[in-house]
Design an enzyme around this catalytic site. Structure first.
Site, PDB file in Angstrom:
ATOM      1  N   ASP A  68     -21.430  28.158  18.306  1.00 21.18           N
ATOM      2  CA  ASP A  68     -22.494  28.476  19.266  1.00 21.18           C
ATOM      3  C   ASP A  68     -23.306  29.679  18.830  1.00 21.18           C
ATOM      4  O   ASP A  68     -24.440  29.868  19.261  1.00 21.18           O
ATOM      5  CB  ASP A  68     -21.890  28.724  20.649  1.00 21.18           C
ATOM      6  CG  ASP A  68     -21.333  27.423  21.194  1.00 21.18           C
ATOM      7  OD1 ASP A  68     -20.177  27.095  20.849  1.00 21.18           O
ATOM      8  OD2 ASP A  68     -22.063  26.722  21.903  1.00 21.18           O
ATOM      9  N   LYS A  73     -16.287  27.311  21.070  1.00 20.22           N
ATOM     10  CA  LYS A  73     -15.557  26.995  22.301  1.00 20.22           C
ATOM     11  C   LYS A  73     -14.190  27.672  22.346  1.00 20.22           C
ATOM     12  O   LYS A  73     -13.467  27.720  21.353  1.00 20.22           O
ATOM     13  CB  LYS A  73     -15.413  25.466  22.402  1.00 20.22           C
ATOM     14  CG  LYS A  73     -14.713  24.929  23.623  1.00 20.22           C
ATOM     15  CD  LYS A  73     -15.284  25.410  24.930  1.00 20.22           C
ATOM     16  CE  LYS A  73     -16.748  25.063  25.099  1.00 20.22           C
ATOM     17  NZ  LYS A  73     -17.388  25.843  26.206  1.00 20.22           N
TER      18      LYS A  73
END
Ligand code: MRU
Length: 375
Positions: free
Chosen positions: A253, A264
């Site tokens: 991310d 995550k």
């Protein structure tokens, strides 16, 4: 090496090719797949104004760093078609930027559009923004295809050291598949390329509590006939100890200039287990996911804290054919829900980018992206 050629992009749902976001010229609407229902139900919805775009990102109708970026870009276009004034543009940026804090692709896409739109006259703004959104989406597809080609070389190398016909066993976390991008996925792209090239693979798919994005990964792999096993988040370390994992591959991310990888929640634990067991740990990294402004990921990446209810409750498909949410805990228990964690660069074997595989270090990343580093 020989390049794999696909007649058509392979992301199919019951035989039809879908992207995760597209502009429907017939209805003049942006369409998405409402991912809250995946893998149980396939629902397409239109996003028609700024508020709907903001809700879709915040409440995870769309998700995954690259898709969040593309959705924000389309959100700017649709919002400007309602209000292309200076204050409209500012409000659009301010509303979308605060939807989710961790994936840097959101800011990357918004900054890119804002930068390109500033010199444009008010009546040309909406169309220009739509063109730019298409550009962001197309580029994502191209980047992910490239990641697949470079990742394929790694898979090939591992396969060549195994007895012929034995699958390369890859472990992945969360969904860094095509629903998390515009197409192909990042971590899944090497899997699709390997499968297409006839290299046998098997994928260990982490469930990824609390929202079980692994169920989405298993669904998309299953749809393409790629052998996979859905495992609990706690199984990976054991499988690695037993020699049942040849490589770990995950998405990201936000990756810092020195190659610290935010992904995550639970990714870090997989990296630790991989390190302890000598299993290579790869990250599929599109360049828009690099945050060149920070180095120390643990110190400087904001980690999204999501609702307690995502932990205390769970969604699933009931035998009676309904999609139900049930409580896992006793009533009144509160859940803690940090949504991401950071894997320090020392635990990362390589970053698979669209330009090739880079070491997870400041020097190597800057060498791979001299045009972007320091921006
Ligand atoms: O909370 P999510 O589902 O948006 O988180 C997604 C991930 O962590 C993915 O692994 C990451 O965005 C990479 S997607 C290509």
């Amino acid at each position: 090496g020989k390049k794999v050629q696909f007649g058509e992009l392979p992301m199919k749902v019951q035989g039809t090719h879908y992207r995760s976001i597209w502009y429907d010229y017939k209805d003049c609407q942006v369409k998405i797949i409402d991912q809250r229902w995946l893998p149980h139900d396939f629902r397409i919805v239109a996003l028609t104004n700024l508020n709907e775009f903001a809700v879709a990102i915040r409440d995870m109708w769309v998700r995954g760093a690259p898709l969040i970026g593309a959705t924000a870009a389309y959100g700017v276009a649709i919002s400007l078609s309602d209000d292309a004034s200076d204050s409209g543009l500012k409000n659009t940026y301010d509303t979308l930027i605060e939807t989710r804090p961790t994936a840097i692709n959101l800011k990357w896409a918004l900054d890119r559009l804002l930068g390109a739109l500033t010199p444009v006259s008010e009546d040309e703004l909406p169309l220009k923004a739509l063109e730019l959104a298409h550009q962001v989406a197309e580029e994502d597809v191209g980047i992910n295809k490239k990641i697949g080609e470079h990742g394929l070389e790694i898979v090939k190398k591992i396969a060549s050291k195994k007895p012929a016909g034995e699958p390369v066993r890859m472990l992945t976390h969360c969904n860094a598949g095509w629903p998390a991008t515009v197409d192909w996925g990042t971590a899944t792209s090497p899997m699709y390329h390997a499968h297409e090239a006839g290299i046998p693979i098997h994928v260990w798919v982490d469930e990824t509590r609390p929202r079980n994005q692994g169920a989405m990964t298993a669904w998309e792999l299953e749809s393409h006939g790629i052998s996979n096993t859905y495992i609990t988040d706690n199984a990976g370390g054991h499988l690695m100890q037993k020699g049942l994992v040849d490589m770990v591959i995950v998405g990201t991310d936000r990756t810092t200039a020195q190659g610290d990888v935010c992904n995550k929640i639970g990714t870090y634990l997989k990296a630790l287990a991989a390190h302890d067991n000598g299993v290579p740990f790869y990250v599929a990294l599109p360049s828009p996911t690099i945050d060149w402004t920070i180095s120390d990921g643990v110190a400087d990446i904001p980690i999204e804290e999501r609702a307690s209810r995502e932990v205390t409750h769970i969604f699933g498909h009931h035998e009676k054919n309904s999609i139900e949410e049930i409580r896992v805990t006793s009533e009144g228990v509160s859940g803690g829900n940090p949504a991401f964690d950071v894997t320090p660069n020392r635990l990362v074997t390589g970053l698979i980018t669209e330009r090739g595989v880079s070491d997870a270090s400041e020097k190597a990343l800057a060498k791979m992206f001299p045009d972007l580093a320091g921006l």
